[in-house]
Design a protein around this motif. Sequence first.
Motif, PDB file in Angstrom:
ATOM      1  N   SER A 253       5.070  14.832   8.771  1.00 30.86           N
ATOM      2  CA  SER A 253       5.044  14.505  10.196  1.00 30.86           C
ATOM      3  C   SER A 253       6.281  13.720  10.624  1.00 30.86           C
ATOM      4  CB  SER A 253       3.789  13.693  10.522  1.00 30.86           C
ATOM      5  OG  SER A 253       3.795  12.466   9.793  1.00 30.86           O
ATOM      6  N   LEU A 254       7.295  13.664   9.770  1.00 28.78           N
ATOM      7  CA  LEU A 254       8.517  12.943  10.115  1.00 28.78           C
ATOM      8  C   LEU A 254       9.208  13.589  11.318  1.00 28.78           C
ATOM      9  CD1 LEU A 254      10.095  12.378   6.569  1.00 28.78           C
ATOM     10  CD2 LEU A 254       9.142  10.619   8.057  1.00 28.78           C
ATOM     11  N   PRO A 255       9.889  12.806  12.131  1.00 29.20           N
ATOM     12  CA  PRO A 255      10.680  13.401  13.216  1.00 29.20           C
ATOM     13  C   PRO A 255      11.819  14.229  12.645  1.00 29.20           C
ATOM     14  CG  PRO A 255      11.099  11.042  13.048  1.00 29.20           C
ATOM     15  CD  PRO A 255       9.939  11.328  12.147  1.00 29.20           C
ATOM     16  N   ASP A 256      12.307  15.169  13.417  1.00 33.35           N
ATOM     17  CA  ASP A 256      13.331  16.104  12.927  1.00 33.35           C
ATOM     18  C   ASP A 256      14.575  15.401  12.369  1.00 33.35           C
ATOM     19  OD1 ASP A 256      11.727  18.243  13.480  1.00 33.35           O
ATOM     20  OD2 ASP A 256      12.639  18.686  15.411  1.00 33.35           O
ATOM     21  N   PRO A 257      15.102  14.349  13.016  1.00 39.50           N
ATOM     22  CA  PRO A 257      16.281  13.688  12.429  1.00 39.50           C
ATOM     23  C   PRO A 257      16.016  13.126  11.040  1.00 39.50           C
ATOM     24  CG  PRO A 257      16.032  13.069  14.732  1.00 39.50           C
ATOM     25  CD  PRO A 257      14.773  13.797  14.354  1.00 39.50           C
TER      26      PRO A 257
ATOM     27  N   VAL B 219      10.371   3.306   2.672  1.00 36.02           N
ATOM     28  CA  VAL B 219      11.285   4.283   2.068  1.00 36.02           C
ATOM     29  C   VAL B 219      11.851   5.222   3.134  1.00 36.02           C
ATOM     30  CG1 VAL B 219      11.430   6.226   0.457  1.00 36.02           C
ATOM     31  CG2 VAL B 219      10.216   4.155  -0.196  1.00 36.02           C
ATOM     32  N   GLY B 220      11.036   5.541   4.151  1.00 27.38           N
ATOM     33  CA  GLY B 220      11.484   6.449   5.193  1.00 27.38           C
ATOM     34  C   GLY B 220      10.859   7.823   5.121  1.00 27.38           C
ATOM     35  N   VAL B 221       9.626   7.899   4.574  1.00 26.40           N
ATOM     36  CA  VAL B 221       8.861   9.144   4.582  1.00 26.40           C
ATOM     37  C   VAL B 221       7.508   8.845   5.221  1.00 26.40           C
ATOM     38  CG1 VAL B 221      10.023  10.106   2.568  1.00 26.40           C
ATOM     39  CG2 VAL B 221       7.953   8.742   2.242  1.00 26.40           C
ATOM     40  N   ASP B 222       6.667   9.865   5.364  1.00 25.61           N
ATOM     41  CA  ASP B 222       5.340   9.601   5.929  1.00 25.61           C
ATOM     42  C   ASP B 222       4.315   9.436   4.810  1.00 25.61           C
ATOM     43  OD1 ASP B 222       4.896  12.173   5.045  1.00 25.61           O
ATOM     44  OD2 ASP B 222       4.248  12.966   6.980  1.00 25.61           O
ATOM     45  N   GLY B 223       3.118   8.996   5.194  1.00 29.96           N
ATOM     46  CA  GLY B 223       2.073   8.758   4.206  1.00 29.96           C
ATOM     47  C   GLY B 223       1.634  10.018   3.498  1.00 29.96           C
ATOM     48  N   PHE B 224       1.781  11.170   4.158  1.00 30.97           N
ATOM     49  CA  PHE B 224       1.404  12.441   3.555  1.00 30.97           C
ATOM     50  C   PHE B 224       2.282  12.743   2.348  1.00 30.97           C
ATOM     51  CE2 PHE B 224       0.757  17.218   4.293  1.00 30.97           C
ATOM     52  CZ  PHE B 224      -0.503  17.198   3.725  1.00 30.97           C
ATOM     53  N   VAL B 225       3.602  12.514   2.466  1.00 30.15           N
ATOM     54  CA  VAL B 225       4.528  12.720   1.343  1.00 30.15           C
ATOM     55  C   VAL B 225       4.207  11.729   0.225  1.00 30.15           C
ATOM     56  CG1 VAL B 225       6.942  12.581   0.613  1.00 30.15           C
ATOM     57  CG2 VAL B 225       6.360  13.699   2.766  1.00 30.15           C
ATOM     58  N   ALA B 226       3.941  10.466   0.598  1.00 25.56           N
ATOM     59  CA  ALA B 226       3.625   9.455  -0.409  1.00 25.56           C
ATOM     60  C   ALA B 226       2.357   9.823  -1.178  1.00 25.56           C
ATOM     61  CB  ALA B 226       3.463   8.087   0.256  1.00 25.56           C
ATOM     62  N   ALA B 227       1.342  10.333  -0.465  1.00 20.41           N
ATOM     63  CA  ALA B 227       0.096  10.717  -1.122  1.00 20.41           C
ATOM     64  C   ALA B 227       0.324  11.879  -2.087  1.00 20.41           C
ATOM     65  CB  ALA B 227      -0.949  11.101  -0.071  1.00 20.41           C
ATOM     66  N   LYS B 228       1.166  12.836  -1.697  1.00 16.86           N
ATOM     67  CA  LYS B 228       1.479  13.952  -2.592  1.00 16.86           C
ATOM     68  C   LYS B 228       2.207  13.463  -3.842  1.00 16.86           C
ATOM     69  CE  LYS B 228       1.713  17.815   0.696  1.00 16.86           C
ATOM     70  NZ  LYS B 228       2.567  18.885   1.263  1.00 16.86           N
ATOM     71  N   LEU B 229       3.138  12.535  -3.675  1.00 21.12           N
ATOM     72  CA  LEU B 229       3.829  11.975  -4.836  1.00 21.12           C
ATOM     73  C   LEU B 229       2.846  11.257  -5.752  1.00 21.12           C
ATOM     74  CD1 LEU B 229       7.038  10.559  -3.125  1.00 21.12           C
ATOM     75  CD2 LEU B 229       7.004  12.260  -4.965  1.00 21.12           C
ATOM     76  N   ASP B 230       1.939  10.496  -5.158  1.00 23.79           N
ATOM     77  CA  ASP B 230       0.966   9.746  -5.952  1.00 23.79           C
ATOM     78  C   ASP B 230       0.094  10.684  -6.785  1.00 23.79           C
ATOM     79  OD1 ASP B 230      -0.393   7.284  -6.710  1.00 23.79           O
ATOM     80  OD2 ASP B 230      -2.043   7.967  -5.459  1.00 23.79           O
ATOM     81  N   LYS B 231      -0.200  11.873  -6.247  1.00 21.78           N
ATOM     82  CA  LYS B 231      -1.035  12.844  -6.956  1.00 21.78           C
ATOM     83  C   LYS B 231      -0.212  13.821  -7.795  1.00 21.78           C
ATOM     84  CE  LYS B 231      -4.708  12.670  -3.486  1.00 21.78           C
ATOM     85  NZ  LYS B 231      -5.619  11.921  -4.364  1.00 21.78           N
TER      86      LYS B 231
ATOM     87  N   SER C  72       0.854  -1.176   0.000  1.00 17.93           N
ATOM     88  CA  SER C  72       0.000   0.000   0.000  1.00 17.93           C
ATOM     89  C   SER C  72       0.898   1.238   0.000  1.00 17.93           C
ATOM     90  CB  SER C  72      -0.894   0.016   1.248  1.00 17.93           C
ATOM     91  OG  SER C  72      -0.104   0.182   2.415  1.00 17.93           O
ATOM     92  N   LEU C  73       0.311   2.406  -0.242  1.00 15.49           N
ATOM     93  CA  LEU C  73       1.107   3.634  -0.191  1.00 15.49           C
ATOM     94  C   LEU C  73       1.726   3.824   1.193  1.00 15.49           C
ATOM     95  CD1 LEU C  73      -0.784   6.444  -2.165  1.00 15.49           C
ATOM     96  CD2 LEU C  73       1.507   5.565  -2.604  1.00 15.49           C
ATOM     97  N   ALA C  74       0.957   3.515   2.237  1.00 15.54           N
ATOM     98  CA  ALA C  74       1.467   3.679   3.596  1.00 15.54           C
ATOM     99  C   ALA C  74       2.638   2.736   3.858  1.00 15.54           C
ATOM    100  CB  ALA C  74       0.345   3.433   4.609  1.00 15.54           C
ATOM    101  N   GLN C  75       2.531   1.505   3.401  1.00 13.77           N
ATOM    102  CA  GLN C  75       3.622   0.549   3.584  1.00 13.77           C
ATOM    103  C   GLN C  75       4.851   0.971   2.794  1.00 13.77           C
ATOM    104  OE1 GLN C  75       1.399  -2.872   2.267  1.00 13.77           O
ATOM    105  NE2 GLN C  75       1.128  -3.656   4.350  1.00 13.77           N
ATOM    106  N   MET C  76       4.631   1.463   1.583  1.00 21.10           N
ATOM    107  CA  MET C  76       5.739   1.950   0.767  1.00 21.10           C
ATOM    108  C   MET C  76       6.437   3.115   1.453  1.00 21.10           C
ATOM    109  SD  MET C  76       5.607   3.980  -2.845  1.00 21.10           S
ATOM    110  CE  MET C  76       5.261   5.475  -1.870  1.00 21.10           C
ATOM    111  N   ALA C  77       5.641   4.050   1.984  1.00 21.17           N
ATOM    112  CA  ALA C  77       6.206   5.222   2.649  1.00 21.17           C
ATOM    113  C   ALA C  77       7.076   4.812   3.829  1.00 21.17           C
ATOM    114  CB  ALA C  77       5.080   6.144   3.116  1.00 21.17           C
ATOM    115  N   GLU C  78       6.578   3.881   4.632  1.00 17.59           N
ATOM    116  CA  GLU C  78       7.335   3.436   5.800  1.00 17.59           C
ATOM    117  C   GLU C  78       8.647   2.777   5.394  1.00 17.59           C
ATOM    118  OE1 GLU C  78       6.749   0.623   9.791  1.00 17.59           O
ATOM    119  OE2 GLU C  78       5.161   0.773   8.293  1.00 17.59           O
TER     120      GLU C  78
END
Length: 202
Positions: free
Chosen positions: A188-192, A111-123, A103-109
């Motif tokens: 929503s990624l942590p600062d590091p 890769v190391g980004v959040d689902g919000f970034v993945a959704a923006k890429l998808d669109k 899923s997009l959420a699984q892919m995001a995790e």
Amino acid sequence: MTDIIVHELEDVLDRFVFEHPKPDAAALSAYVARYPQHADALVAFAATLAEQAAAAPEPPLTPEHEARLIDAALDQAARLRAQRRPAVAPSSLGQLAQHAGLSLAQMAEAVGVDGFVAAKLDKRLIRRESLPAAFLDRLADVLATSADAILGVLTGPPVASPRAAFVAIRSAALPSVETFADAIRASSLPDPAKARWLAEVE
């Protein structure tokens, strides 16, 4: 409505619909409290989503109906195999993820980004030319494909969404497209984790 305000409103509505595909009163109240400057827009947007959901209510699925649907799906699959139709090439990042069994959420995790970034890429709301090579390589590894295939599905105009149409009506503005760095900063990624990706584009 200025470009900055429109961009902020788009992010708020994007996050709202991503976190609450079927928002209820509690979700709306929480967002209004968090973003009081967008209270009117949030209430109107939630009402729009509710109207769209109510426009085509799904009838309850009985066991008999479910059996018929399964039989029809199997028949259709058999016909498709008999016709030997060529596979349709993926046209979005979400479809590439599906081909990889994610899923997009699984892919995001992965890769190391959040689902919000993945959704923006998808669109296609992130400029493909702003993506760092390290990110593309990581994404290609996770999806078991090539960087060129990923860039191919990220090529084209932004994909329409309920939020984009809603904002366009209210502000006469086109959906905003941002850089990878801007998307990471708004995530929503942590600062590091943010710092690691931002270092790749500097």
